[in-house]
Design an enzyme around this catalytic site. Structure first.
Site: not given
Ligand code: HMG
Ligand code: MG
Length: 301
Positions: A13, A203, A205, A236, A245
């Site tokens: 990521d 998850h 960000h 992303c 993240n």
């Protein structure tokens, strides 16, 4: 709760959003992270190199990393082709990735949410056959870059479907980092009515600086698995403005400070982050890494 599991997503990521990152830099990052005590490293993606050039040559990456016993090296596999490539280089785990937003699904994987879930069926079947565990991501759980607010019911539906299809863990992604603690907690509580808490991962960000606060709020629901990226790398490619993240260093520092064991050596983690940041010519966004590096520089000087 006295233990947490961290899924390190920096090499995937994080680096999927770094223009010009080289295969050698990606391999060096995975190898450095392998020395930190992390047990799960998402090392790459078997996706179209036209869509995400930063993740090209994942087969070479998996063949060249120095795998450590006890560490699970996984990768994203959006379709059967990706899965077959991943299996050919012996990945330890794969992930399919869906979304709670139709527009995001179209931009990210070029199909509707329903089509994506259908596309995942043969991936699940082939992975099961090969005895490789499959993780399921749901993106846009707290907002979408194209649609704004997302119905919690849609998040629950996609998460539940992925779980019923056989994903051992569902990672709920705040792709654009807009969530705040009460909202995150309410969303997770709704999903937890259909998917066991022990099978949920979060998850976040950190676009709006809320990721760590969201983790803290959701710890109260019994969540023990969190995704993060060393040095706060990332974003992303299909979510403009989404920043990195949650930084792994910040997550480890907070959890360990609360007496929750992560198994991760913070010093080694900071150094792994500093190394990739040096080679990318950028500074870590992790506040803990910045403080640690300043303190050690001071000592040396
Ligand atoms: P498509 O265009 O619909 O599919 O892409 P296609 O089957 O028509 O294939 C198009 C081209 O890709 C063809 O090549 C295929 O051969 C090739 P061409 O004929 O044009 O030369 N191709 C592949 N190449 C390598 N590996 C493959 C593969 N499959 C097809 N597996 C596809 C569909 C899903 C492949 C495409 O949309 C894609 O690769 N998207 C990339 C998505 C991505 O990686 N997004 C970022 C990760 S998700 C994320 O960051 C969110 C997350 O972190 C959670 C959160 O924060 O919310 C997980
Ligand atoms: Mg993400």
């Amino acid at each position: 709760m006295n233990q947490a599991k961290i899924v390190e997503v920096g090499p995937r990521d994080g680096l999927q959003n770094e223009a010009g990152v080289t295969l050698a830099q990606r391999i060096a990052l995975v190898d450095a992270l392998s020395q930190t005590g992390l047990k799960e490293i998402e090392a790459g993606s078997f996706v179209s190199p036209k869509w995400v050039p930063q993740m090209a040559d994942a087969d070479q990456l998996f063949s060249r990393i120095n795998r450590q016993p006890g560490v699970r090296y996984s990768a994203l596999t959006p379709n059967l082709r990706g899965l077959e490539s991943a299996l050919s280089v012996g990945v330890d785990g794969v992930a399919v990735f869906g979304a709670a937003s139709e527009s995001f699904s179209q931009r990210n994987i070029n199909c509707s949410v329903a089509e994506s879930l259908e596309r995942f069926q043969p991936v699940m079947a082939a992975a099961r056959e090969a005895n490789v565990p499959v993780r399921g991501y749901v993106s846009c759980v707290l907002g979408c870059p194209y649609e704004g607010d997302i119905e919690v019911a849609k998040v629950v539906e996609v998460a539940q479907t992925l779980y019923q299809m056989g994903c051992y863990e569902i990672s709920l992604g705040d792709t654009i980092g807009v969530g705040t603690p009460a909202k995150a907690k309410a969303m997770v509580a709704a999903v937890a009515q259909q998917v066991p808490v022990s099978a949920l991962a979060l998850h976040f960000h950190d676009t709006y600086g809320q990721a760590l606060a969201n983790v803290l709020a959701c710890l109260e629901l019994g969540i023990t698995t969190f995704d993060s990226a060393v040095a706060g790398l990332g974003g992303c490619p299909y979510a403009a403005g989404a920043s990195g993240n949650l930084a792994s260093e910040d997550l480890v520092y907070m959890l360990e400070g609360m007496g929750i064991d992560t198994g991760v050596n913070l010093d080694a983690l900071v150094l792994a982050g500093a190394q990739i940041c040096r080679s990318l010519n950028k500074a870590p966004t992790s506040r803990v890494a910045q403080a640690w590096l300043a303190k050690h520089k001071e000592k040396q000087g």
